[in-house]
Design a protein around this motif. Structure first.
Motif, PDB file in Angstrom:
ATOM      1  N   HIS A  86       1.102  -1.326   0.050  1.00  0.00           N
ATOM      2  CA  HIS A  86       0.028   0.072   0.330  1.00  0.00           C
ATOM      3  C   HIS A  86       0.455   1.291   0.005  1.00  0.00           C
ATOM      4  CE1 HIS A  86      -2.787   2.899   2.385  1.00  0.00           C
ATOM      5  NE2 HIS A  86      -2.771   3.151   0.980  1.00  0.00           N
ATOM      6  N   PHE A  87       1.607   1.133   1.083  1.00  0.00           N
ATOM      7  CA  PHE A  87       2.906   2.748   0.975  1.00  0.00           C
ATOM      8  C   PHE A  87       3.608   2.544  -0.825  1.00  0.00           C
ATOM      9  CE2 PHE A  87       1.255   3.419   4.557  1.00  0.00           C
ATOM     10  CZ  PHE A  87       2.208   3.387   5.648  1.00  0.00           C
ATOM     11  N   ARG A 131      -9.792   7.113   8.438  1.00  0.00           N
ATOM     12  CA  ARG A 131      -8.613   7.367   8.438  1.00  0.00           C
ATOM     13  C   ARG A 131      -9.030   8.669   8.175  1.00  0.00           C
ATOM     14  NH1 ARG A 131      -9.066   4.517   2.534  1.00  0.00           N
ATOM     15  NH2 ARG A 131      -6.347   5.856   2.609  1.00  0.00           N
ATOM     16  N   CYS A 161      -6.479  11.983   7.963  1.00  0.00           N
ATOM     17  CA  CYS A 161      -5.093  12.135   8.263  1.00  0.00           C
ATOM     18  C   CYS A 161      -4.255  13.813   8.513  1.00  0.00           C
ATOM     19  CB  CYS A 161      -4.358  12.218   6.612  1.00  0.00           C
ATOM     20  SG  CYS A 161      -2.730  12.952   6.030  1.00  0.00           S
ATOM     21  N   ARG A 183     -11.366  -0.968   9.382  1.00  0.00           N
ATOM     22  CA  ARG A 183      -9.473  -0.419   9.082  1.00  0.00           C
ATOM     23  C   ARG A 183     -10.124   1.598   9.556  1.00  0.00           C
ATOM     24  NH1 ARG A 183      -7.764   1.641   2.284  1.00  0.00           N
ATOM     25  NH2 ARG A 183      -5.451   2.311   3.355  1.00  0.00           N
ATOM     26  N   SER A 224      -6.962   4.555   9.816  1.00  0.00           N
ATOM     27  CA  SER A 224      -5.069   5.315   9.946  1.00  0.00           C
ATOM     28  C   SER A 224      -5.167   6.207  10.908  1.00  0.00           C
ATOM     29  CB  SER A 224      -5.058   5.824   8.302  1.00  0.00           C
ATOM     30  OG  SER A 224      -5.278   4.987   7.795  1.00  0.00           O
ATOM     31  N   SER A 250      -2.887   1.827   9.739  1.00  0.00           N
ATOM     32  CA  SER A 250      -2.061   2.663   9.225  1.00  0.00           C
ATOM     33  C   SER A 250      -1.362   3.531  10.105  1.00  0.00           C
ATOM     34  CB  SER A 250      -2.596   3.645   8.243  1.00  0.00           C
ATOM     35  OG  SER A 250      -2.628   2.387   7.312  1.00  0.00           O
ATOM     36  N   LYS A 264      -2.995  -6.435   7.966  1.00  0.00           N
ATOM     37  CA  LYS A 264      -1.798  -5.505   7.166  1.00  0.00           C
ATOM     38  C   LYS A 264      -2.048  -5.004   8.927  1.00  0.00           C
ATOM     39  CE  LYS A 264      -4.541  -5.575   3.501  1.00  0.00           C
ATOM     40  NZ  LYS A 264      -5.235  -4.192   2.580  1.00  0.00           N
ATOM     41  N   GLU A 285       1.111  -1.807   9.061  1.00  0.00           N
ATOM     42  CA  GLU A 285       2.266  -0.582   7.391  1.00  0.00           C
ATOM     43  C   GLU A 285       2.195   0.293   8.879  1.00  0.00           C
ATOM     44  OE1 GLU A 285      -0.044   0.016   4.037  1.00  0.00           O
ATOM     45  OE2 GLU A 285      -1.364   1.588   5.734  1.00  0.00           O
ATOM     46  N   MET A 286       3.613   1.128   8.783  1.00  0.00           N
ATOM     47  CA  MET A 286       4.104   2.267   9.753  1.00  0.00           C
ATOM     48  C   MET A 286       4.940   2.257   8.995  1.00  0.00           C
ATOM     49  SD  MET A 286       5.516  -0.023  13.333  1.00  0.00           S
ATOM     50  CE  MET A 286       4.085  -1.758  12.985  1.00  0.00           C
TER      51      MET A 286
END
Lengths: 199, 571
Positions: free
Chosen positions: B73-74, B397, B399, B430, B432, B456, B479, B481-482
């Motif tokens: 994904h990243f 999510r 940001c 999910r 983030s 995430s 999943k 991811e970091m």
């Protein structure tokens, strides 16, 4: 005392021949006007953001532009790779769009050429970039700019028509001011342009 | 132990459609596994390196639809260097050789060459549907092959791909005999297309329900196309640039009135100011509106339009709508389920949306279950309110553009706010995170986020404990991811069995060392542990103590892959 005076002397001489972005007649020792765009290295003052810096040393892209008075400049944000997390596709179309939205296409004519060209001023960040592009486009050279003499010594000189309809020599006013007042460009023969260089 | 003949079980299995349910069926017993295998038509492979193409083909001979995902994904955010992998060619080759009757191929983040498209188009007689999302590596020549050779093509859907435009006549390659198109999306193509060919194609496609155009299609062509396809349900407008006083605009308005079936609208890649009024007559029918690429629309116009969209369920917009604009969304769109607010100036300084906009939305739209929100700041109080108002979040999510910004009112980290979200939203799958966060937020996530499948993280946490809370607590995690988190070897190696229950783990700019990755790879043969060595030095032997810049590990039954570039070391 002597040293600083001496340094002042040399600085003055140096600055006289430099292509500067200052208003004509301004004292060399005055501060640069507040709308001067500058490429600065990244100096953080807030603790939270310095944490980012220390973790992310290898990824930092340290070039950044700010448009503020240098005294009160806020800590510039480093552009960290991959942040904010926007898909490259989306980021690219954003940038494209920004360019097009405020794209500044101006006509450029050249003495003796049968047809005009057009360039997007927004693509350039400074006079030197613009002049280089014009030199490439028309296969000519402009030589050194000086406040007093204009582009003295070169076959050609870049000029522009401003908002008031007057023909001006390119390079006299700060870049931003030029960008907002330039309506069209013309590459004149050095001899034509002589009149423009004198005050 | 079957009380029914196979045919009966097969029939029952026909009703079991979801991938996870089918996977579960195949685990019950050998005979169910066998029956399931032969009746399986749709397969989803979340990581193209987790299994080999040959194995797929061998197990599922009746395969009709394949979904494949490639890069991590990243990679979307330029964190995966060029050439990493995710090539689709071996898959198409294997499927072609095996005589599988492939009808549908859906790819995400994969490298698709023109050769693969060419092979695809010639190998499967009944091929119907090609969906490419965030892929790269192909040109319009590949599209021409698909258009020319896929006789029963129903769907060609290109979403956000990097396509090299050869300015060929790919659209003209659809033969006159092709009348089966249901969905055509070429919005991501940058080049010109043959407008006449497009018009004729639309005219001979009575089943066309979804059409998304690119910027090169001007308004007069749009009007002609809409005249031919009043049955459209989903429309992506390319250019909406026109003179408001022109005949074209008047004609367009009249034509749009006839398009009563349109419920989904997107695009507006180029917009003339004040032209959105033409859309008002169909706005009340819209359930989906994507204006996230419409940089040319002023927020006031946007707000006026949204007031007309009472039935909206999905809205993707840019943050120039502002907090006030989101207030209008909240009062007009009571059925809103999915909201995405993208930044219009990711590196700018002006405040576009803040926590206020999100709170307003949460108050007006209780059905909201999916959120992607780019903002300048967030407060714990706001998140707590949002959690209370919207307990149905499946995807959350957030940001914050300044990645480590604390709550601006209290200067506290946002642990409590996100904690409230995971506690209240029991169906969250999910998440983030962003903003200033300590280990505490991970404690909350581990404690409450039972259904969490994807997490995430960026610039968050204080110690290995943070990562361990998550690995221990989130039983359904698939999943993780970091980036730029202080999690190191101890966190990585404490529960290595966990990684076989997950699809993948991505750690970049963290504190794991080469030695730890080597240890992990040695102990877990069914994991591929990849390290990216992007330095220019010819370091053949990385020191064990050296910090790893990027690590990507994933479970696999296919072993080490043979297409990795120089910089990828599979340990």
């Amino acid at each position: 005392m002597e040293n600083s005076m001496g340094r002042h002397e040399t600085e003055m001489n140096f600055k006289a021949t430099e292509l500067r972005l200052g208003l004509p007649g301004v004292d060399e020792m005055e501060k640069v006007p507040s709308n001067y765009s500058v490429l600065r290295s990244n100096k953080r003052s807030s603790p939270e953001t310095s944490e980012v810096e220390s973790i992310n040393k290898t990824n930092l892209n340290t070039s950044n532009t700010i448009c503020h008075d240098q005294d009160n400049a806020p800590p510039s944000k480093a552009q960290v790779v991959g942040w904010p997390p926007i898909r490259s596709y989306r980021k690219n179309s954003l940038q494209q769009k920004k360019g097009e939205e405020v794209g500044m296409y101006v006509k450029v004519s050249m003495a003796g050429a049968p047809y005009l060209r057009k360039i997007d001023l927004k693509v350039y960040k400074s006079y030197s970039e613009l002049l280089k592009a014009l030199e490439n486009m028309f296969k000519c050279t402009f030589g050194e700019y000086s406040e007093r003499e204009g582009y003295n010594g070169s076959e050609f000189a870049p000029t522009y028509e401003d908002k008031d309809g007057d023909w001006m020599l390119v390079g006299d006013v700060p870049w931003e001011m030029f960008m907002s007042s330039c309506k069209r460009l013309r590459v004149m023969k050095g001899s034509e342009a002589k009149g423009l260089g004198c005050f | 132990m079957n009380y029914f003949p196979d045919e009966v079980i097969e029939h029952v299995f026909d009703y079991v459609v979801s991938h996870s349910d089918r996977n579960a069926l195949s685990l019950v017993c050998k005979s169910w596994c066998r029956i399931e295998r032969f009746t399986r038509q749709r397969v989803f492979i979340g990581n193209c390196y987790s299994i080999s193409p040959e194995r797929l083909v061998q197990r599922f001979p009746s395969l009709k639809s394949l979904t494949l995902k490639g890069k991590p994904h990243f990679a979307d955010f330029s964190l995966v260097p060029h050439g990493w992998g995710g090539f689709v060619y071996p898959w198409i080759e294997a499927l072609a050789k095996s005589k599988v009757g492939l009808e549908e191929l859906r790819l995400k983040r994969m490298v698709v060459s023109d050769d693969s498209l060419e092979l695809l188009s010639r190998s499967f007689m009944d091929f119907k549907s090609l969906v490419l999302v965030s892929c790269e590596g192909f040109t319009t020549d590949g599209l021409a092959a698909v258009a020319a050779n896929c006789r029963s093509l129903r769907e060609l859907d290109l979403q956000e791909n990097e396509v090299e435009d050869h300015k060929g006549q790919w659209l003209s390659c659809f033969p006159e005999s092709c009348t089966s198109l249901v969905s055509l999306n070429f919005a991501c193509l940058k080049g010109e297309i043959n407008l006449g060919a497009l018009e004729r194609l639309v005219a001979r496609s009575p089943n066309l329900k979804s059409l998304r155009l690119n910027r090169s299609v001007p308004v007069d062509a749009l009007q002609k196309i809409l005249m031919r396809a009043p049955q459209l349900v989903d429309l992506g407008i390319g250019s909406f640039f026109h003179d408001l006083n022109s005949d074209t605009y008047a004609k367009l308005k009249a034509t749009i009135l006839k398009c009563k079936s349109i419920t989904s609208l997107s695009g507006f890649l180029e917009v003339a100011p004040f032209s959105l009024a033409a859309i008002y007559p169909i706005s009340q029918n819209l359930t989906s509106l994507n204006l996230s690429y419409a940089a040319g629309i002023q927020s006031s116009e946007l707000i006026k339009l949204i007031r007309h969209c009472g039935k909206l369920q999905r809205l993707w917009i840019m943050d120039c709508i502002g907090d006030k604009g989101l207030g209008v969304v909240a009062s007009s769109c009571k059925d809103l389920e999915e909201l995405r607010v993208f930044p219009s100036a990711p590196f700018g300084n002006h405040a576009a949306v803040t926590e206020k906009g999100l709170v307003a939305i949460s108050m007006g739209c209780p059905k909201l279950h999916s959120l992607l929100y780019f903002c300048h700041q967030m407060t714990n109080a706001a998140l707590i309110t949002v959690a209370k108002n919207c307990p149905n979040f499946i995807r959350f999510r957030l940001c914050i553009l300044d990645a480590t910004k604390p709550d601006p009112d209290t200067m506290q980290p946002l642990d409590e706010g996100f904690g409230a979200i995971v506690q209240s939203c029991k169906r969250l799958r999910r998440l983030s995170l962003s903003g200033k966060l300590t280990d505490q937020v991970f404690l909350y996530i581990g404690m409450y986020a039972d259904q969490l499948e994807m997490l995430s993280i960026a610039f968050a946490g204080e110690s290995d404990k943070g990562m361990l809370y998550v690995l221990n607590g989130c039983k359904k995690l698939r999943k993780l991811e970091m980036r730029d988190c202080p999690f190191g070897d101890s966190a990585l190696l404490t529960d290595i069995g966990k990684y076989e229950t997950m699809r993948s783990l991505w750690m970049s700019s963290c504190e794991v060392t080469v030695g730890a990755c080597k240890t992990l790879a040695k102990k877990m043969p069914r994991l591929n542990v990849e390290i990216f060595n992007e330095s220019e030095q010819e370091d053949c032997d990385m020191e064990d103590e050296q910090r790893v810049e990027k690590m990507y590990l994933y479970r696999t039954v296919a072993g080490k892959r043979n297409d990795a570039p120089e910089y990828v070391w599979t340990l």
